[in-house]
Every structure is written in C-alpha cells, then in structure tokens.
Motif scaffolding. Structure first.
Motif, PDB file in Angstrom:
ATOM      1  N   LYS A  26       1.414  -1.270   0.195  1.00 49.89           N
ATOM      2  CA  LYS A  26       0.299  -0.236  -0.311  1.00 49.89           C
ATOM      3  C   LYS A  26       1.277   0.971  -0.159  1.00 49.89           C
ATOM      4  O   LYS A  26       0.496   2.665  -0.607  1.00 49.89           O
ATOM      5  N   GLY A  49       9.881  -9.879   0.892  1.00 48.62           N
ATOM      6  CA  GLY A  49      10.685  -9.037   1.752  1.00 48.62           C
ATOM      7  C   GLY A  49      10.238  -9.796   2.773  1.00 48.62           C
ATOM      8  O   GLY A  49      11.298  -9.986   3.829  1.00 48.62           O
ATOM      9  N   GLU A  89      12.912 -12.543   2.218  1.00 46.00           N
ATOM     10  CA  GLU A  89      14.219 -11.802   2.598  1.00 46.00           C
ATOM     11  C   GLU A  89      14.850 -11.742   3.726  1.00 46.00           C
ATOM     12  O   GLU A  89      15.529 -11.641   3.900  1.00 46.00           O
TER      13      GLU A  89
HETATM   14  N1  CAA Z   1       1.633  -5.038   1.831  1.00 46.38           N
HETATM   15  C1  CAA Z   1       0.311  -4.420   2.571  1.00 46.38           C
HETATM   16  N2  CAA Z   1      -0.948  -4.834   3.541  1.00 46.38           N
HETATM   17  C2  CAA Z   1      -0.516  -6.371   3.066  1.00 46.38           C
HETATM   18  C3  CAA Z   1       0.103  -6.957   3.002  1.00 46.38           C
HETATM   19  C4  CAA Z   1       1.761  -5.743   1.951  1.00 46.38           C
HETATM   20  N3  CAA Z   1       2.624  -6.619   1.498  1.00 46.38           N
HETATM   21  N4  CAA Z   1      -0.044  -7.992   2.933  1.00 46.38           N
HETATM   22  C5  CAA Z   1      -1.299  -8.180   3.723  1.00 46.38           C
HETATM   23  N5  CAA Z   1      -1.459  -7.197   3.172  1.00 46.38           N
HETATM   24  C6  CAA Z   1      -2.822  -6.690   3.503  1.00 46.38           C
HETATM   25  C7  CAA Z   1      -3.680  -6.565   2.789  1.00 46.38           C
HETATM   26  O1  CAA Z   1      -3.692  -5.688   1.902  1.00 46.38           O
HETATM   27  C8  CAA Z   1      -5.172  -6.580   3.629  1.00 46.38           C
HETATM   28  O2  CAA Z   1      -5.410  -5.306   4.175  1.00 46.38           O
HETATM   29  P1  CAA Z   1      -7.512  -5.003   4.590  1.00 46.38           P
HETATM   30  O3  CAA Z   1      -8.040  -5.921   5.698  1.00 46.38           O
HETATM   31  O4  CAA Z   1      -7.023  -3.580   4.501  1.00 46.38           O
HETATM   32  O5  CAA Z   1      -7.932  -5.302   2.494  1.00 46.38           O
HETATM   33  C9  CAA Z   1      -4.803  -7.624   5.251  1.00 46.38           C
HETATM   34  O6  CAA Z   1      -2.963  -7.305   5.197  1.00 46.38           O
HETATM   35  C10 CAA Z   1      -4.685  -9.019   5.005  1.00 46.38           C
HETATM   36  O7  CAA Z   1      -4.467  -9.564   4.005  1.00 46.38           O
HETATM   37  P2  CAA Z   1      -4.887 -10.734   2.940  1.00 46.38           P
HETATM   38  O8  CAA Z   1      -6.867  -9.948   3.017  1.00 46.38           O
HETATM   39  O9  CAA Z   1      -4.935 -11.000   2.287  1.00 46.38           O
HETATM   40  O10 CAA Z   1      -4.465 -12.124   4.226  1.00 46.38           O
HETATM   41  P3  CAA Z   1      -4.611 -12.693   3.522  1.00 46.38           P
HETATM   42  O11 CAA Z   1      -4.611 -14.344   4.868  1.00 46.38           O
HETATM   43  O12 CAA Z   1      -6.154 -13.747   2.814  1.00 46.38           O
HETATM   44  O13 CAA Z   1      -4.045 -13.631   2.836  1.00 46.38           O
HETATM   45  C11 CAA Z   1      -1.385 -13.248   2.022  1.00 46.38           C
HETATM   46  C12 CAA Z   1      -2.272 -13.066   3.614  1.00 46.38           C
HETATM   47  C13 CAA Z   1      -1.157 -14.304   1.034  1.00 46.38           C
HETATM   48  C14 CAA Z   1       0.067 -13.062   2.969  1.00 46.38           C
HETATM   49  C15 CAA Z   1      -1.857 -11.947   1.404  1.00 46.38           C
HETATM   50  O14 CAA Z   1      -2.152 -11.042   1.853  1.00 46.38           O
HETATM   51  C16 CAA Z   1      -0.544 -11.675   0.150  1.00 46.38           C
HETATM   52  O15 CAA Z   1      -0.301 -12.874  -1.029  1.00 46.38           O
HETATM   53  N6  CAA Z   1       0.437 -10.379   0.516  1.00 46.38           N
HETATM   54  C17 CAA Z   1       1.112  -9.797  -0.943  1.00 46.38           C
HETATM   55  C18 CAA Z   1       2.220 -10.759  -0.892  1.00 46.38           C
HETATM   56  C19 CAA Z   1       3.488 -10.225  -1.820  1.00 46.38           C
HETATM   57  O16 CAA Z   1       3.379  -9.749  -2.546  1.00 46.38           O
HETATM   58  N7  CAA Z   1       4.994  -9.305  -0.997  1.00 46.38           N
HETATM   59  C20 CAA Z   1       5.477  -8.985  -1.197  1.00 46.38           C
HETATM   60  C21 CAA Z   1       5.134  -7.278  -1.384  1.00 46.38           C
HETATM   61  S1  CAA Z   1       6.688  -6.674  -2.483  1.00 46.38           S
HETATM   62  C22 CAA Z   1       8.358  -7.053  -2.058  1.00 46.38           C
HETATM   63  O17 CAA Z   1       8.412  -7.075  -0.295  1.00 46.38           O
HETATM   64  C23 CAA Z   1       9.468  -6.792  -2.176  1.00 46.38           C
HETATM   65  C24 CAA Z   1      10.998  -6.701  -1.953  1.00 46.38           C
HETATM   66  O18 CAA Z   1      11.398  -7.680  -1.767  1.00 46.38           O
HETATM   67  C25 CAA Z   1      11.482  -5.885  -0.730  1.00 46.38           C
END
Ligand code: CAA
Length: 257
Positions: A68, A108, A111
C-alpha cells in the motif's frame, strides 16, 4: 514511530523481536523496519545479548514490503527511500540472528528470514518471492541469497514464477535449519538461540564473520581470512577457559573476554 509494530522481549541472553502488524500480515512498513533495525543495533551493541530471534505470529512471519505504501511511490522516490538503508544495517549485525518463521514469509519477509543466520520454521511456513506478480522483482536480497543457497535454476523458478515453497521443500533445499510442529516453532527457535547464547560470544562473532565471508570471497582469500579470525579467537580468555574446562572435565564459564 509506533514502538508496538515490533515487540521487544528478553529471555536471558536471548533477545526476541516480534513483528506485530497483524492487520497488514506484518508487512514491512518503514516504521516497522526502522524499529526492527534500531532494536537489532541496540542489542548488537549490548554485551549481555548473545543471540537475536526475529519472529512473527502463528499465521505469518511477514508478507513482504508494504504494497500500500509502495503503489504510489514514484521512480525517484524508490531511488531515495530510506527503507533501502535498513537491509545493509541488519546484515552488518555481528550477533547471530535466528528467524523463527510460522506461516507466510513472502517477498521482503522471505528476504528478512534469508538475511538471518539460521531459520527455524513451523511445518506451516511458506517461503516465496511473489514480487513478479506485482510487476517488480525482489529488492532486498532475494535473487542473490536464493541463488547462493538453491543454485541458479531453482532460484530462477521461484523468482520468475512467484511459486511458494513449503517448509519441507525449504528444508530439503537447505534454506531452513529445522522444521518444527505448528505449536512449538518459537520454543524451538528459542532453544537453538539458547545453545548459541551458551557458546563463547567472541568466538561466536568471529565464526559468524568467517562463515559469511564464504559467500563473498574466493576460497584462498576466505581461508586466509578464516586463519586470521582463528588467530583472534586464540587471543581470547574464553579459549583458555574452554580448553581448561575440557581438560578439567567441567563446564566452561565463558565471560566474553
Ligand atoms: N503490504 C501491505 N498490506 C498487506 C500486505 C503487504 N505486503 N500483505 C497483506 N496486506 C494486507 C491486505 O491488504 C489486507 O488489508 P485490508 O484488510 O486493509 O484489506 C490485510 O493485510 C489482510 O490481507 P489478506 O486479506 O490478503 O490476508 P490473507 O490471509 O488472505 O493472505 C497473504 C495473506 C498470502 C500474505 C496475502 O496478503 C498476500 O499475498 N500478501 C502480499 C504478499 C506479497 O506480494 N509480498 C511481496 C511484497 S513486495 C516486496 O516485498 C518487495 C521487496 O523485495 C522488499
């Protein structure tokens, strides 16, 4: 900055950082990374702390960078964001760090676990680099550290497809030290940290430095580096104590000198 995004706990010579943003699945916001890095640096400078455990909750270690906060970040902001600076600071910690992973360790979060020196994982743990699904690539060491442990082919698949790896696969691949039951992952991580904490602290730091150098130097330079660090260990009072305790058939009393 909110302190409670990472809870600091102490168990004797073991310090525990509990990531605590449950509403965001422990996404690594700037606040969280600042607090975590500050704690790790504080503990690293504290002679009483001999091992650091980084843990999340039962269902998630960390879901990666805060998507976000990232979505509206411009290219220029991505170039200058202070969050990039936290990773090398964590990496330069001399105290051994153990990641206690239960549930998701993604992006991350994966990582962060890979940056630690050892990983204890619940059978529910899932590791992965899903960044590709967001149109980006890992930016905090995922491509480099996975390739070093898994080899190029297997790392490539995970990074290019975003496929997650379960605890058993991660253990077989050499990423995870121990797989535990779903209920005792933290306890077992603390047990392992307790073993580390009982070892002579200067030698432990030298050992950490020596093993880390294996990834970064050619073999002959690494062997030379190891020899210098070994000689430093020979200059400690603890090694006299360790050797005397062995000969006297008693438990050593290491003082960190
Ligand atoms: N950033 C911000 N918010 C996140 C988040 C993230 N990485 N992961 C989860 N959330 C938030 C969701 O947006 C949601 O918020 P709302 O209640 O406001 O809608 C809340 O947490 C719950 O998430 P889910 O409903 O998706 O929960 P779930 O239990 O069904 O799924 C999950 C869990 C599999 C971890 C899923 O949330 C997911 O896939 N998250 C993202 C994972 C991802 O893509 N990570 C990579 C990020 S980029 C990065 O990390 C770059 C780097 O190298 C440093």
């Amino acid at each position: 900055m909110a302190d409670d995004v990472v809870l600091a706990e102490r168990d004797g010579a073991v310090a525990v950082a509990r990531l605590n943003r449950p509403d965001a699945r422990n996404a690594l916001s700037a606040d969280l990374m600042e607090r975590l890095t500050g704690l790790v640096e504080e503990w690293d400078a504290d002679g009483e702390v001999r091992c650091i455990v980084i843990a999340g909750g039962d269902e998630y270690f960390a879901a990666g960078a805060d998507i976000k906060a990232m979505r509206d970040r411009s290219f220029q902001e991505a170039m200058t964001t202070p969050t990039a600076g936290y990773w090398p600071r964590l990496w330069s910690c001399n105290t051994p760090m153990i990641a206690a992973v239960s549930g998701y360790a993604l992006g991350g979060g994966c990582e962060l676990a890979l940056l630690c020196d050892m990983i204890v994982a619940s059978e529910t743990a899932e590791f992965g680099q899903p960044e590709i699904r967001l149109g980006i690539i890992p930016g905090a060491g995922g491509t480099q550290r996975l390739a070093r442990v898994l080899g190029k082919q297997r790392a490539m698949e995970l990074v290019i497809t975003g496929r997650r790896m379960g605890a058993a696969e991660a253990h077989a691949a050499g990423i995870v030290n121990r797989v535990t039951g779903a209920d005792d992952w933290l306890e077992q991580a603390l047990d392992l940290a307790g073993v580390v904490a009982r070892r002579p602290p200067i030698a432990v730091r030298l050992a950490k430095q020596a093993v880390k150098a294996a990834d970064e130097t050619a073999l002959s330079a690494g062997l030379d580096h190891e020899r210098r660090l070994y000689e430093l260990a020979m200059a400690t009072e603890d090694r006299i104590e360790g050797m005397s305790a062995f000969i006297d058939k008693r438990q050593p009393d290491f003082r960190g000198r």
